[in-house]
Write a protein that holds these residues in place. Sequence first.
Motif, short mmCIF file in Angstrom:
data_model
loop_
_atom_site.label_atom_id
_atom_site.label_comp_id
_atom_site.label_asym_id
_atom_site.label_seq_id
_atom_site.Cartn_x
_atom_site.Cartn_y
_atom_site.Cartn_z
N ILE A 1 8.13 -2.67 -7.63
CA ILE A 1 7.21 -2.37 -6.54
C ILE A 1 5.87 -1.98 -7.16
O ILE A 1 5.80 -1.07 -8.00
N PHE A 2 4.82 -2.68 -6.77
CA PHE A 2 3.46 -2.32 -7.16
C PHE A 2 2.79 -1.64 -5.97
O PHE A 2 2.62 -2.25 -4.91
N VAL A 3 2.43 -0.37 -6.13
CA VAL A 3 1.82 0.39 -5.05
C VAL A 3 0.34 0.61 -5.34
O VAL A 3 -0.03 1.08 -6.42
N ASN B 1 0.83 -1.21 0.00
CA ASN B 1 0.00 0.00 0.00
C ASN B 1 0.86 1.26 0.00
O ASN B 1 0.34 2.38 -0.05
N GLY B 2 2.17 1.10 0.05
CA GLY B 2 3.09 2.21 -0.14
C GLY B 2 3.37 3.07 1.06
O GLY B 2 4.21 3.99 0.98
N THR B 3 2.75 2.79 2.19
CA THR B 3 2.89 3.68 3.34
C THR B 3 4.19 3.47 4.11
O THR B 3 4.51 4.25 5.01
N PHE B 4 4.95 2.42 3.79
CA PHE B 4 6.22 2.15 4.48
C PHE B 4 7.43 2.33 3.57
O PHE B 4 8.56 2.13 4.01
N ILE B 5 7.20 2.70 2.32
CA ILE B 5 8.31 2.76 1.35
C ILE B 5 9.35 3.79 1.74
O ILE B 5 10.56 3.56 1.61
N GLU B 6 8.91 4.95 2.22
CA GLU B 6 9.85 6.02 2.57
C GLU B 6 10.89 5.52 3.57
O GLU B 6 12.09 5.79 3.44
#
Length: 397
Positions: A158-160, A139-144
């Motif tokens: 990466i599929f977000v 869901n992309g919320t931890f990528i940073e």
Amino acid sequence: MKENIAVVPVIFKKFKGLSAKMLYGFAKMGKTRISPKHDYHYNHMQNLALVYFNITPLCNLRCRMCGQWGDKGKMKNGRIAEEIKTLVPLERYKEIVDEIAPRRPVIYIWGGEPFLYPNLMPLAKYMIDKGLYVSVNTNGTFIEEYAEQIVRDRWSTIFVSLDAFEEANDAMRGKGSYQKVVRGFEAINREKKKQNSLYPIMSIVTTVTNMNYLVLDQLAEASCSFGLDVHIFNLGTYTNDNIVARQKQYMREKLDTEVDCLAAYNTGYNLNIDGEKLHAILRKMHRTDYGHPIITVPALNPEKTHVYYADLETPVRNHCIVPWCQTDINYNGDVHFCADYPDYILGNIKTQSFAEIYNGDRANRFRKAIRESEGGMFPGCLRCYQNMLFGKKIKGY
């Protein structure tokens, strides 16, 4: 959209090394499509092209249309505390990777939210070090937080998941989720520049629902600044009461299995989608240069877009090939063919080798049942995402 095919040379030209690995997997799937559909007394490992690893049921978001944590999600029954105790340990995953790596399947890690599995980073690195193509759906919320290591370890893709521009997306997925994803993209792009790397391939996956279909182009416009490599629009996994009832009866009669997962996709988020308006928006996006290609799954003829949503019992793809070239390993070690419908269990990697499961009696019984079914699919497969990706296109659709 017929324009999908134009995306292939763009991706392959930019990512030559990974493209070779992808092509190898696609070639095995293509071989599976045209070869006889064996079941018993055959080594199916030789055609293994794609393995899904669903590594955790945990998720920090509550996306309304999700089949796990959404309005009718299968995880919303209070059992999560017990499920967490069943997670497959890292060392067992490594043993499974060692077993399947010689077959060079594409790896797809998902969840839940995979970043909530405590050993995601070492697991992904181990797979990549084995020479595998490794994609992670998040869901992309931890990528940073993990951007530096993701780029350093050279994740393949990466599929977000992102479904609309900020306000509409957050209404569907959770307040603040949009900006977290944007910051994640920014961090990855900084690290790619700093480390002089093309990887990972960055992609958004947008699920089309009646909550967002009229504003999809707003997200496409905003994504110009994300540094994406591709944007995928998934027309969505949907079902209804009749399909669920037919699938339950079919699985009970043919495979002695009780079904409870399919109902999670009976959400109603397909209702009242104007196919003509949706197609016009998709066509506009396909013809606009956003700095990255657009893909629609499934690619439908324009006049049939409305059928996909309004007539769920009309097939648009059939003859599923998944049991002959793919499989999913669930967070508790259970193995099954259908990623979203894990009711029919083939075996468990905690007590069996992967090959023993994949070539086992239960796997072959499933293959035989689906091969002998009308249209080469079960009643519940009508809008299954895997079938939309890998099924045979029905003439006219």
